[in-house]
Design an enzyme around this catalytic site. Structure first.
Site, PDB file in Angstrom:
ATOM      1  N   ASP A  17       0.862  -1.169   0.000  1.00 49.37           N
ATOM      2  CA  ASP A  17       0.000   0.000   0.000  1.00 49.37           C
ATOM      3  C   ASP A  17       0.910   1.234   0.000  1.00 49.37           C
ATOM      4  OD1 ASP A  17      -2.270   1.521   0.070  1.00 49.37           O
ATOM      5  OD2 ASP A  17      -2.619   1.281   2.213  1.00 49.37           O
ATOM      6  N   ASP A  57      -4.036  -1.843   5.186  1.00 44.23           N
ATOM      7  CA  ASP A  57      -4.550  -1.396   6.481  1.00 44.23           C
ATOM      8  C   ASP A  57      -6.058  -1.304   6.519  1.00 44.23           C
ATOM      9  OD1 ASP A  57      -4.895   0.707   4.785  1.00 44.23           O
ATOM     10  OD2 ASP A  57      -3.714   2.157   5.928  1.00 44.23           O
ATOM     11  N   ASP A  66      -8.452  -4.146   1.952  1.00 45.11           N
ATOM     12  CA  ASP A  66      -7.235  -4.937   1.763  1.00 45.11           C
ATOM     13  C   ASP A  66      -7.373  -6.362   2.285  1.00 45.11           C
ATOM     14  OD1 ASP A  66      -5.730  -2.745   0.704  1.00 45.11           O
ATOM     15  OD2 ASP A  66      -5.535  -1.968   2.738  1.00 45.11           O
TER      16      ASP A  66
END
Length: 905
Positions: free
Chosen positions: A332, A638, A642
């Site tokens: 990410d 997070d 995800d």
């Protein structure tokens, strides 16, 4: 609401059509009776988990492994032999492994429970024309929900009245900043992250007010859809578990086959079946690596402890080793590769570009022009631009425990920091020009304006989007701070330069406050403004992340960015951290991914560095595509969005600070500081873990193979057994505890991160290591028979003395071989004799224990051992020393100054 409406494009419809389809009224909402009917039809508004395997069955499944079958067999055999202590030890190992596995699986199943908790709250609704507070689980399609700042959105809503609404959708979409919402219909094909007229369950209202119609509840919401993706994601076996499973199955059949062959041969040679059964038991005991499961657990546990010190918490033990084999890291962006703190990095004022140094919200930093520090006092246009950002601001910088954070909007916080670097502190500047009135930021207008009493006169400052503000300006400040005709071309060119770097650009303007005695309104900022300048900000990359990405590349690990953020921003950050530059940094959006077939996706995923504006199922597709190419994939995240990809990945990595409970529940590892650099450290630790585990396996196999060959040789040639079953078990368990376990403490060898990743298809043992195993086994077999016959000859045929000598030889050879295995390719002199003091202590302990084995009366009675003379010990020591020297020579001849698996010397 008919179930056929589940695929309705609610963001595309006019609000009147939405009211019609949902059969509701915006002013009165549903009646309580109608709400009850719909609740009975659609069920509670909560995310439900799929049917799970009962706990007792999951516990029993922990025993469903080939190596466990062998150990359970060893338990039965030792019990049959009456060795209850050894039987208890082996079974305790089996039971401990099962308990650890059960606990870890139980933790993993909490991901969907966390999803359920996210949407359990209370909501303000309009029913029968009255405002009511109801539990969110009682919401139904058609309910009218009222939102305000601080509310958790209780269901998926189609907004129809919006006032300055901003929603933090980061947990769902990955968008780094709160998203402005409106009620206007959108095009049908707009991606989830850009559906600005919808609010999703589990997201947080940052500012403003809104009313919306519930169009999806429970499992039909976007959060519920993600829960289904989590439940449907395939549980991936780690490279370690796959290789251990193959190795264990092979050993299972080999042991059974050898035992059967030995039994048949012995019976055919005239030995009684009962006696041969005991011989077959002895062979099985010798061949079983009783200490392997314990060693695996211990080495992984030590890896967990080491990683925790480097800010990585492991939730599933095999994940430690998986990290060492990682070939691709999908990361990410926000907070992992970046600071998660907006920072002004560039300004344009008076026709000149300025750069800002520093990190995040820290006010330490310089202002540069063409690389040289400047004094803002000598650049009036720049100072006035920065002053506008400080005054037209409603946030504060708060210092807590030495760390500066923003209380308020992150964008406004960045403006306070840039002003502070020019000496314009917020409190002092506001005292010099106190605020009299303001027009708050509204998503429809895309600006904010404030009125100030400044040096005896009124002044209006305005901050907002360039397009909205520029058209209201009549002139601009030149480099000396004097009004000059507006040069729109130069300003737009500057905006393009800054935007190309991924910067979010804001424009600043002012005008006199004449006529504002009655207060500030929109008419006062509709025209006649003086353009002051531009400030471009970005969430900057972490310096340590840049270094870590470089280290990963040197280690042969590819790093890819998968984010819900804007593609221009993502591409700019990717270039700065070294994922690629210019055309080399290929970027694809979620919309482009939709048009790529599953057949073509693996090639595209392999070649692309940045994926932006991706949806949860697309993250899942990307992970699966990379895995289909044989990659070991680590995935960071997070947010709720995800979680499916985290579960599908070989190693899911969640953020400890910003991560949602859903992400943490689906992950194998949690970063306590949300920093990509911790991943690089964890990969290094993972490689060390695999090295040490491989060293243990390479060390233990010759013993099992040598013991097996000694027993089989005696049977085939009709000899008395040179070693008894109980003695074999003593050797295996004693050496594992005192010697083998010391290898798990072996320090990491230099140059681990200069190796390419291990090929996932590569077997656990290479040809070179198999040949070494055979060489050491040959020493044990040849030396064992030689010492057996020699002691028989010298002792006048005393079997206990000869067997004691064989036991001592096997143990001493294993002790010497332990130091060979401290490095599988480098000589002992290269890594240092004292670098693993536990190995020295283990060797000393083993010698002491074997002294008791031979000379303590109670040990003589238990194991039929006898004391040996000095001459016998010299012969035994000579064989062990020769074995050590031959293996060291073999390493030198085979590898020389080259390395195994690309490791440095």
């Amino acid at each position: 609401m008919p179930d056929s409406h589940a695929e309705t494009p609610w963001h595309h419809l006019e609000t009147r059509m939405v009211f019609s389809l949902l059969e509701t009224d915006p002013e009165t909402g549903l009646t309580s009776a109608e709400a009850d009917v719909r609740l009975a039809k659609h069920g509670p508004n909560e995310v439900t988990a799929s049917v799970r395997v009962p706990g007792w069955l999951r516990f029993l499944q922990q025993f469903n492994q080939p190596l466990i079958y062998i150990l359970l067999g060893a338990t039965v055999i030792t019990a049959f032999l009456g060795e209850w202590v050894d039987c208890s030890v082996i079974f305790a190992v089996v039971l401990a492994n099962a308990i650890v596995g059960y606990i870890q699986e139980s933790k993993a199943e909490k991901a969907i429970d966390a999803l359920s908790r996210m949407v359990v709250t209370t909501a303000t609704v309009r029913r029968s024309g009255h405002r009511e507070r109801v539990p969110s689980r009682e919401l139904v399609p058609g309910d009218i929900v009222l939102l305000q700042a601080g509310d958790l959105v209780p269901a998926d809503l189609r907004l129809f009245r919006v006032k300055n609404l901003q929603v933090d959708e980061a947990p769902l979409t990955g968008e780094s900043l709160p998203v402005s919402k409106h009620a206007d219909p959108l095009t049908r094909d707009v991606v989830l992250a850009d559906r600005r007229n919808l609010a999703y369950a589990g997201t947080l209202v940052a500012t403003g007010f809104a009313e919306g119609m519930v169009w999806a509840t429970g499992n039909r919401t976007e959060t519920g859809r993600i829960a289904r993706l989590i439940a449907g994601a395939t549980e991936i076996s780690t490279p370690l578990t796959k290789k251990i499973a193959v190795f264990s199955r092979l050993m299972l059949w080999v042991i059974l086959g050898l035992a059967l062959i030995t039994f048949i041969v012995g019976v055919l040679r005239g030995t009684g079946p009962a006696e041969m059964f005991m011989v077959a038991v002895a062979l099985a005991v010798g061949a079983i690596p009783e200490g392997l499961p314990a060693a695996v657990t211990v080495v992984l546990a030590i890896g967990v402890s080491r990683m925790a010190k480097r800010r990585a918490i492991i939730r599933k033990l095999p994940a430690v080793e998986t990290l060492g084999g990682t070939t691709v890291i999908c990361s990410d962006k926000t907070g992992t590769l970046t600071e998660n703190r907006m920072m002004v990095q560039e300004a344009f004022a008076g026709g000149v570009f300025f750069e800002f140094t520093g990190m995040g919200y820290e006010t330490k930093g310089e202002i540069l022009r063409e690389g040289q520090p400047v004094d803002p006092l000598r650049h009036p246009a720049l100072r006035e631009c920065l002053r506008a950002g400080v005054l037209c601001n409603d946030s504060k910088l708060i210092v807590e425990s030495g760390i500066t954070n923003v209380h308020g909007d992150p964008t406004e916080g960045a403006l306070l920091v840039s002003g502070a670097k020019a000496g314009l502190l917020h409190a002092e500047t506001r005292r010099e020009a106190p605020q009299l009135d303001m027009i708050p930021f509204e998503s429809e207008q895309m600006f904010r304006a404030t009125l100030h009493q400044d040096s005896g006169r009124r002044t209006i400052y305005k901050v907002g989007a360039v397009e909205r503000l520029l058209r209201r300006c009549a002139d601009m400040l030149d480099a000396g701070g004097r009004p000059t005709p507006l040069d729109e071309g130069a300003i737009r060119a500057a905006v393009e330069v800054m935007a190309a770097k991924g910067l979010r650009v804001l424009a600043f303007a002012r005008r006199d406050g004449e006529g504002t005695e009655g207060g500030l309104d929109h008419g006062h900022v509709a025209g006649g403004l003086t353009f002051l300048g531009l400030q471009g900000m970005i969430d900057p990359p972490r310096e340590e992340a840049i270094h870590a990405v470089g280290e990963c590349h040197r280690a042969g690990i590819r790093v890819k960015m998968i984010t819900g953020d804007h593609p221009v921003t993502a591409r700019a950050i990717a270039a700065r951290i070294g994922l690629g530059k210019g055309d080399e940094c290929r970027t694809l959006t979620g919309r482009e991914l939709e048009d790529i077939s599953d057949r073509d996706l693996p090639d595209v995923a392999e070649e692309t560095s940045v994926f932006a504006r991706v949806a949860p199922e697309q993250k899942l597709r990307l992970v699966e595509a990379l895995q289909s190419r044989g990659h070991i994939v680590a995935m960071t995240g997070d947010g709720v969005n995800d979680a499916p990809a985290l579960k599908q990945a070989d190693i899911g990595i969640a953020m400890g600070i910003t991560g949602t409970d859903v992400a943490k529940g689906a992950a194998d590892m949690i970063l306590t500081d949300d920093n990509f650099a911790a991943i690089e450290s964890a990969v290094e630790e993972g490689r060390g873990v695999f090295d040490n585990l491989l060293k243990f396996i390479v060390w233990t196999l010759p013993t099992n193979l040598g013991e097996t060959c000694i027993v089989m040789g005696a049977v085939f040639f009709g000899l008395a057994l040179p070693i008894l079953p109980v003695q074999l078990l003593w050797i295996n368990l004693g050496t594992t505890v005192c010697l083998g376990m010391m290898l798990v403490f072996e320090p990491k060898e230099p140059g681990l991160m200069n190796r390419p990743p291990r090929d996932p298809r590569r077997p656990l043992l290479t040809f070179a290591l198999l040949m070494r195993t055979g060489l050491v086994s040959l020493f044990m077999v040849a030396g064992g028979f030689w010492i057996f016959f020699r002691e028989l000859q010298l002792s006048g045929g005393d079997l206990p003395t000869a067997r004691t000598a064989v036991v001592q030889l096997i143990v001493l050879v294993e002790t010497a071989y332990l130091f060979n295995c401290r490095s599988l390719h480098q000589p002992l002199t290269a890594i240092g004799l004292w670098s693993n003091r536990q190995a020295i202590a283990g060797a000393v302990a083993m010698v002491a224990v074997q002294f008791l084995y031979g000379y303590a009366p109670f040990m003589n009675a238990l194991f039929q051992s006898t004391p040996l003379g000095i001459a016998s010990w010299l012969r035994i020591g000579g064989v062990a020393l020769l074995c050590f020297l031959v293996v060291e020579l073999e390493k030198y001849l085979r590898f020389g100054r080259r390395s195994v698996e690309g490791a440095p010397e």
